[in-house]
Structure formats: C-alpha cells, structure tokens
Scaffold this active site. Structure first.
Site, mmCIF file in Angstrom:
data_model
loop_
_atom_site.group_PDB
_atom_site.id
_atom_site.type_symbol
_atom_site.label_atom_id
_atom_site.label_comp_id
_atom_site.label_asym_id
_atom_site.label_seq_id
_atom_site.Cartn_x
_atom_site.Cartn_y
_atom_site.Cartn_z
ATOM 1 N N GLY A 50 -3.328 6.309 3.604
ATOM 2 C CA GLY A 50 -3.572 6.055 2.189
ATOM 3 C C GLY A 50 -3.616 4.564 1.887
ATOM 4 N N SER A 51 -3.172 4.216 0.710
ATOM 5 C CA SER A 51 -3.292 2.828 0.252
ATOM 6 C C SER A 51 -2.390 1.858 0.993
ATOM 7 C CB SER A 51 -3.008 2.752 -1.249
ATOM 8 O OG SER A 51 -4.022 3.409 -1.973
ATOM 9 N N THR A 52 -1.422 2.350 1.791
ATOM 10 C CA THR A 52 -0.639 1.414 2.605
ATOM 11 C C THR A 52 -1.554 0.685 3.590
ATOM 12 O OG1 THR A 52 -0.108 3.052 4.327
ATOM 13 C CG2 THR A 52 1.394 2.907 2.439
ATOM 14 N N PHE A 53 -2.690 1.315 3.940
ATOM 15 C CA PHE A 53 -3.633 0.739 4.899
ATOM 16 C C PHE A 53 -4.431 -0.421 4.303
ATOM 17 C CE2 PHE A 53 -7.638 0.781 7.398
ATOM 18 C CZ PHE A 53 -7.100 0.683 8.681
ATOM 19 N N LYS A 54 -4.389 -0.563 2.992
ATOM 20 C CA LYS A 54 -5.132 -1.655 2.356
ATOM 21 C C LYS A 54 -4.641 -3.019 2.828
ATOM 22 C CE LYS A 54 -6.305 1.116 -1.696
ATOM 23 N NZ LYS A 54 -5.971 1.471 -3.098
#
Length: 627
Positions: free
Chosen positions: A324-328
């Site tokens: 999810g957005s942790t990968f941003k």
C-alpha cells in the site's frame, strides 16, 4: 612252532595299532591343547572384552535441552519435571485391567490406550513403557497412593519442555515434538533420535538451532543378565546439557505488543536500525506451544486450522500483503534517483486520466497542489501515479530490491517468504504477457503485483532511517555464551540527501498537522516518531461504486476490508528503531495500524530511556556515605 609265529604276528599287529592310535590321540590332544592355549592365553584379552560386553550394557542418556532466554536473561523456554506413570508388563497379570484402574486417576483416551498396547507389544516385557505423562501433582500423588492396587505401574519423574509465555512466543521460540521415522531417515547416524521420549525442534528457534540446543548425550553403564535385564548400574555420565541461546528480543516489549494486538489478526516487527537486532516479533493470534509438546487434541487442532485469523501462520515472516502507501517511500527515492525535482508540484483533483482509464486518489475531492514532501505527508495517490509514470517500473524495481523487498534474509526462523517485486521480466515469466504502463502507476502506490512481508517492511524502514545501510534482521545474540559476530552492513548506493527528503516527509505524516498519522503522534519530547500509513486494497472497486460512493470498510464483511499498515522509525532526531505493523482487514492505516504502532514504539523508547538512565546513574558507595 607255527603257533608261536602266529602269536608274534598278532603281537606286532597289535603293537602297530596301539602306536598308531596313541599317536592319533597324542596329536588330537596336542591340537586341542594348542587351541585351548590359543584361546585362553593368546586370546584372553579379546574374549575377556567380549564377555564384558555381554555382561555390561551401555545405554545412551538424553541430555537436558538448552534454555532460550531474551536479551535480559528472561527465560523463554526451559525444562520442567515431567510427572508420569510407567508400566512393566511382566509385573502385571492383566494389562487391560490395570489400565482400566489407572484411567480412574488419569484420563486415557481410546487412541492413547491403543498406542500403549502397541508400545507394550514391541518392547521386552521387563522394560517400562510410558502410559501417562505430564501429570499434575495431584494426579501423580494419586498414582503413588494407589500403586499397591496398580500392579506393574510405577510413578516416574522425567523432563519435558516448558514455554512460560505460551502464545506470546509461539511463532518465535517454536516448539518441540516427539521424533518420527521421517526425522530418523533424515539423520540416520544420530543415535539420540532413537531414544524413547526424545524430542526435537519443529518450528521457530527450537527448529533452527535444534542441534546446539540438544547437547551431548550421556551414558549409563549397567550390568545385565543373559536376558538383558538390568541387575545394577555400574557408572553414569549425564552428558553435556544443550547450549543456552540468547535472543535479541525484549520480552517486556513482546508482551506489550501481543496484548495491544490480541484481538486482531495482525503482525508487528520492531528492530534496531543499526545492528538489525529484532526487539519484538509478533504474530496474532497464535497457539499454545506447550500443547504440541504433550499432544494437541484433534478437536483443538481442527479449531486452529479452521480459525479465519490463521493462528498457525507466522504472519510477520510469511504473511504476504500489498505494501500500500507505505511503498510510496520507495517510489519517492526512485523518483529522486531518476532526477525528479522534489519541489516539482502535481495538482491532485482526485482523478488521474491515463489512456482510456481513470485512476483515483483515496481522497475523492483531491489534495490540490502537491510536492514530494506533501505527497508523502498526505499520502496523495495522484502525485505518485504521476512520478511512477515518469520514472518507469525498472527504476522502482531497483530501489525496492536495494531496500530489502523481494528477497529473504536467511533469518533465524524458517519459513521466510520472498514476496514479489514485479518487473518486466517477472511478468513475462509468470504470465507470458508484456508489462503495461498502467501497472507501473498502481505499483507506484504499492498495489498491483507487489507483495511484501511485515519483516521486509521493517527492514525497508530501517534502511531508510539508518542512512542507507543494508542492515539485515537477526534474532539470535549468543549461543553457549559466545556472542555471534555481526559484520557491518554494506552501504546502499543512494544519496543521503534523498533519504533526508523522504524522512522529512515521514516526519510530516506524524508530526505536522494534516499528516495522515498526526493523531497518532508521540508527544513526549525526544521520542517523536516518523511514519507512513498504508491501506492495502483486497477487492476491486467498480466504476459504479465509485460514482455512487465507495463503501466504507465498516460496511463490508471482515474479509473484504482493506489491510491496515504502518511503518515508522524513532526517535526522529536520532533514529534507533524501525517498526512495521499490519492489521489484516483492519480498515485504514491511520485509523487502526498507526495508533497501535505508536503505543508499541513508545513502550520501546521508554524502556530504552529507563535503561540509559540506569547506566548513567553513578553507583552509591555505602562506605563513603556512612562517613
């Protein structure tokens, strides 16, 4: 005259026969005497040894299994007395009747009874066979009291493995089980495996470090008769206990994290960003490892298998989730590496048209103008769609692998999953199809083919926070009093200034108003954390649903809700710890995962502060104070 000649002839014949017979007898006695001399004089040492071997029997003794302790010496796995009852078949006139009487004191299931009868049939009748073990003190006392009425039954005390923290460490320490034939087949030269009642590690640290934990077998020299019955013990060597294993865990933090996540299907990993030492490693719910030692009942084990929260799965190690957005954070570093200006802005209207498809931001009305710092702080999907499109999947793949994703670490517990970091070659090999540009966009926000484990997310965060060093997680500190060497981690080829930009964005997430985890910040001065929220979608949202309004997670069945994720490091001013936390179908990273991670990280920092203060406080000298 003729008569005398006949007598002389007979006398000569008799004399020759007598001499021949005497010679044969002398030769026979000479051979026999020589053989006796050879056997009794020349071979005396050899046959004395063989006689001793027939008289003296050497029996292996299982050594005590080594303890497992945490970094402060708290015992996590040890040995306790195993109160049991054994039966000697030759001393009971009716085995079935004796077992029936014993069953009035301790439960003996039909399955256990069949096993006992098989064991008795295979063993010599004078050999004791275990018929009941892990008895309570009251049950053991009752066996002793009723021993006169239980012919052939004897109370006995052995050793068994004990896990005082039960489910809180089930996926870390693991458990032991009896040895099965397949285990012997794997290591046929190991005589310990053939000892009755011997147990080996089957999961966790118990399995990974099984051999040093076993120790060295002892031996008992006993005198036996011609039937193999023991007459007396001549000597005994208890062997060498197994090595003590020291883990990097802090059991107080582990307990706190388990308690904080006890009602969830969740996992969390806390690690030192410099040494890689794992402080806490949690997967909930779990199981009682003590039951594997004594034997899980079929109904209880079936309940574990059918539990939708998967208590038998080590989620921290083997649970696979879209990041999810942790990968941003990874996409941001890849963008900086590709030359994207962090001050360049992208306008978020809530929608991002690409080809004939419309990509959406989680915030329906949009975020407005976003630079990189704001994009991380507000977790703007549109900003990261745009930079992902500009830099391409190859740049994203490289940075993801540099920071520990898509790989295993030869961790101290078996069962690691590598996850998936997609690439053009990967998709071609797996699906036979070419890469689509739209797949780059969704990869940029941590969705699509991407799959990671909580352990990988913790490693990724540690490398982001420690200045770009490829630290690997480790769970074992010492074995048998010897500290394990820790080689310095290699440096990742990344500009430190780029890491500072991403760290600043993560600080904005937690400590600047408007950040997605601002409500879950740590307010204690000097303990502030920097984080990144994430929500991993597990279902496809149709255009019709988007037009009518996407349903909230609370309105969905549990298995259709988004996974909630959060990664963080702390303290912001001088990072020391990194953490990842995943709550399966928890809804949102900001609403479910961030508050739990905040509480656990605060516990870690508080514990560390107390230890540092204790180390800095000078010891008082009673002689000086007494004057």
């Amino acid at each position: 005259m003729a008569f005398n000649n006949r007598d002389n002839s007979r006398y000569k014949t008799f004399t020759r026969r007598t001499m021949l017979l005497g010679g044969l007898q002398a030769a026979a006695f000479t051979v026999l005497g020589g053989r006796m001399y050879y056997l009794q004089i020349m071979k005396t040492d050899e046959y004395r040894m063989l006689a001793e071997e027939n008289r003296i029997n050497v029996r292996l003794l299982a050594p005590l299994r080594g303890r497992i302790v945490d970094r402060f010496g708290t015992v996590l796995a040890s040995n306790r007395q195993n109160y049991r009852a054994v039966l000697i078949a030759e001393q009971t006139p009716n085995i079935e009747d004796t077992l029936h009487k014993l069953a009035r004191i301790v439960e003996i299931t039909p399955e256990a009874r069949r096993k006992i009868m098989r064991d008795i049939a295979r063993a010599p009748r004078f050999m004791p066979v275990v018929v009941a073990e892990n008895l309570t003190w009251d049950q053991f006392a009752q066996v002793n009291i009723n021993e006169p009425d239980l012919p052939g039954v004897q109370p006995d005390v052995g050793e068994t493995r004990h896990y005082p923290y039960s489910a809180e460490l089930a996926h870390v320490v693991g458990y032991v089980t009896p040895v099965y034939q397949k285990d012997i087949d794997k290591d046929p030269e190991q005589p310990l495996l053939r000892l009755p009642g011997f147990r080996i590690g089957k999961s966790g640290i118990e399995q990974k470090l099984d051999k040093p934990l076993r120790g060295v077998a002892g031996a008992s020299h006993v005198e036996v008769n011609a039937y193999g019955r023991v007459i007396r013990e001549l000597s005994k060597d208890s062997g060498k206990p197994g090595a003590e294993v020291v883990l990097t865990l802090d059991m107080e933090v582990q307990q706190f994290a388990c308690e904080r996540l006890k009602d969830e299907s969740a996992s969390a990993v806390v690690m030192d960003i410099h040494s890689g030492e794992v402080i806490s490693f949690v997967s909930t719910p779990a199981f009682d490892p003590n039951q594997f030692n004594v034997g899980y009942g079929s109904a209880a084990y079936k309940a574990l298998l059918e539990n939708p929260y998967l208590p038998l799965t080590n989620k921290a190690l083997a649970g696979l989730y879209p990041p999810g957005s942790t990968f941003k954070t990874v996409t941001a570093i890849a963008a900086l590496e590709a030359g994207i200006d962090p001050n360049r802005t992208v306008t978020c209207t809530g929608k991002y048209p690409f080809g004939n498809h419309l990509f959406h931001c989680w915030k329906r009305e949009g975020h407005g103008s976003m630079n990189m710092h704001d994009g991380i702080k507000h977790s703007c999907d549109i900003y990261f769609y745009d930079v992902a499109r500009r830099i391409g999947i190859d740049a994203i793949e490289k940075v993801a692998k540099d920071f520990g994703l898509g790989q295993t670490y030869d961790f101290d517990i078996s069962g690691e999953k590598a996850g998936v970091v997609p690439s053009r070659a990967w998709k071609r090999a797996v699906t036979g199809e070419g890469w689509q540009q739209g797949e780059t966009l969704i990869s940029g926000i941590g969705q699509g083919f991407l799959l990671t484990t909580p352990l990988q997310l913790a490693v990724m965060t540690a490398r982001l926070a420690n200045g770009g060093y490829a630290v690997k997680p480790r769970l074992t500190r010492a074995i048998g009093g010897e500290l394990l060497p820790v080689p310095p981690p290699p440096k990742i080829d990344v500009n430190p200034d780029w890491l500072k930009i991403v760290q600043s964005g993560m600080n904005g997430v937690s400590n600047e108003p408007g950040g997605t985890a601002f409500r879950s910040r740590i307010t204690e001065v000097g303990m502030e954390l920097a984080g990144k929220t994430g929500s991993a979608q597990v279902r496809r949202i149709s255009m019709a649903e988007r037009e009518g309004g996407v349903r909230k997670n609370d309105a969905l069945a549990w298995h259709l809700r988004d996974h909630a994720l959060f990664i963080c490091f702390a303290p912001v001013a001088k990072p020391q710890y990194a953490m990842s936390l995943v709550i399966e179908h928890g809804g949102s990273g900001s609403g479910a995962a961030a508050p739990a991670a905040r509480d656990i990280m605060l516990k870690v920092l508080t514990r560390n502060a107390v230890r540092q203060q204790a180390q800095q406080t000078p010891k008082r000298d009673p002689d000086v104070e007494g004057g």
